[in-house]
Enzyme design. Structure first.
Site, PDB file in Angstrom:
ATOM      1  N   CYS A  63      -1.779   2.579   2.108  1.00 27.41           N
ATOM      2  CA  CYS A  63      -0.552   1.929   3.045  1.00 27.41           C
ATOM      3  C   CYS A  63       0.499   3.005   2.893  1.00 27.41           C
ATOM      4  O   CYS A  63       0.280   4.254   2.308  1.00 27.41           O
ATOM      5  CB  CYS A  63      -0.112   0.684   2.606  1.00 27.41           C
ATOM      6  SG  CYS A  63       0.563   0.553   0.966  1.00 27.41           S
TER       7      CYS A  63
ATOM      8  N   ARG B 109       1.174  -3.723   0.511  1.00 30.94           N
ATOM      9  CA  ARG B 109      -0.203  -3.848   1.031  1.00 30.94           C
ATOM     10  C   ARG B 109      -1.397  -3.353   0.015  1.00 30.94           C
ATOM     11  O   ARG B 109      -2.320  -4.250  -0.047  1.00 30.94           O
ATOM     12  CB  ARG B 109      -0.145  -3.491   2.612  1.00 30.94           C
ATOM     13  CG  ARG B 109       0.548  -4.262   3.457  1.00 30.94           C
ATOM     14  CD  ARG B 109       0.850  -3.454   4.736  1.00 30.94           C
ATOM     15  NE  ARG B 109       1.668  -2.321   4.552  1.00 30.94           N
ATOM     16  CZ  ARG B 109       1.584  -1.493   5.657  1.00 30.94           C
ATOM     17  NH1 ARG B 109       1.188  -1.335   6.881  1.00 30.94           N
ATOM     18  NH2 ARG B 109       2.462  -0.280   5.451  1.00 30.94           N
TER      19      ARG B 109
ATOM     20  N   ASP C  22       3.405  -3.949   7.943  1.00 28.83           N
ATOM     21  CA  ASP C  22       4.001  -3.788   7.036  1.00 28.83           C
ATOM     22  C   ASP C  22       5.064  -4.874   6.495  1.00 28.83           C
ATOM     23  O   ASP C  22       6.100  -5.445   7.474  1.00 28.83           O
ATOM     24  CB  ASP C  22       5.010  -2.662   6.957  1.00 28.83           C
ATOM     25  CG  ASP C  22       5.677  -2.219   5.967  1.00 28.83           C
ATOM     26  OD1 ASP C  22       5.804  -2.875   5.088  1.00 28.83           O
ATOM     27  OD2 ASP C  22       6.265  -1.004   6.067  1.00 28.83           O
TER      28      ASP C  22
HETATM   29  P1  4NP Z   1       3.716  -0.809   1.827  1.00 23.51           P
HETATM   30  O1  4NP Z   1       5.159  -1.320   2.184  1.00 23.51           O
HETATM   31  O2  4NP Z   1       3.338   0.295   2.809  1.00 23.51           O
HETATM   32  O3  4NP Z   1       2.737  -2.191   2.276  1.00 23.51           O
HETATM   33  O4  4NP Z   1       3.729  -0.678   0.386  1.00 23.51           O
HETATM   34  C1  4NP Z   1       6.310  -0.640   2.222  1.00 23.51           C
HETATM   35  C2  4NP Z   1       7.035  -0.285   1.026  1.00 23.51           C
HETATM   36  C3  4NP Z   1       8.295   0.486   0.897  1.00 23.51           C
HETATM   37  C4  4NP Z   1       8.543   1.039   1.983  1.00 23.51           C
HETATM   38  C5  4NP Z   1       7.919   0.656   3.174  1.00 23.51           C
HETATM   39  C6  4NP Z   1       6.667  -0.066   3.302  1.00 23.51           C
HETATM   40  N1  4NP Z   1       9.694   1.682   1.768  1.00 23.51           N
HETATM   41  O5  4NP Z   1      10.202   2.433   3.076  1.00 23.51           O
HETATM   42  O6  4NP Z   1      10.492   1.975   1.065  1.00 23.51           O
END
Ligand code: 4NP
Length: 148
Positions: free
Chosen positions: A8, A14, A121
């Site tokens: 991800c 995720r 997300d």
């Molecule tokens: P992930 O979610 O891609 O599902 O781990 C996110 C976690 C952190 C961030 C963006 C998406 N961030 O911008 O810090």
């Protein structure tokens, strides 16, 4: 041994869930599961506490995972690379060097027919988003576990 990588953006919401959920459904003697993020914002961190909580609720422990960034060498090691959304897909495909590399990359929800293609997300939302994401990932991982 089949090696599967879940990817991800941040590798804290995720893909840690996807790693833990698929791991819970396969025999570790035959299937290795890992996860990574296309961005390096959280490298070395534990998963988001909301992902840890929803996983725990369903009996899955992801507390010990540590965030890492996707690396082009992952194309050589892993047999299947599952991405959560179209943006992850573009980011990973852009690092592929061969057609074989590209062929390893798939949207996770391509494994199921839910009428949607992306695991959204949940980072900026509330707890409900994590329940929803858990359910989507669980369905896809069940399908993967059935076929490997
Ligand atoms: P992930 O979610 O891609 O599902 O781990 C996110 C976690 C952190 C961030 C963006 C998406 N961030 O911008 O810090």
């Amino acid at each position: 041994m089949t090696r599967i990588l879940m990817v991800c953006l941040g590798n804290i919401c995720r893909s840690p869930l996807a790693e833990g959920i698929l791991q819970s459904k396969v025999d570790p003697a035959y299937t290795q599961v890992d996860s990574a993020g296309t961005a390096g914002y959280h490298v070395g961190n534990s998963p988001d506490r909301r992902s840890i909580a929803v996983a725990k609720k369903y009996g899955i422990d992801i507390v010990h995972q540590k965030c890492r960034k996707f690396d082009p060498s992952d194309f050589k090691y892993f047999d299947h690379i599952y991405v959560m959304d179209h943006s992850n897909y573009e980011d990973v495909i852009a690092q592929a060097q061969t057609l074989e590399d590209k062929g390893k990359v798939k949207l996770l929800l391509e494994e199921v027919s839910l009428g949607i293609t992306e695991v959204p997300d949940p980072y900026y939302g509330g707890k409900d988003g994590f329940e929803y994401v858990f359910d989507l990932i669980d369905k896809a991982c069940e399908a993967i576990a059935q076929k490997i």
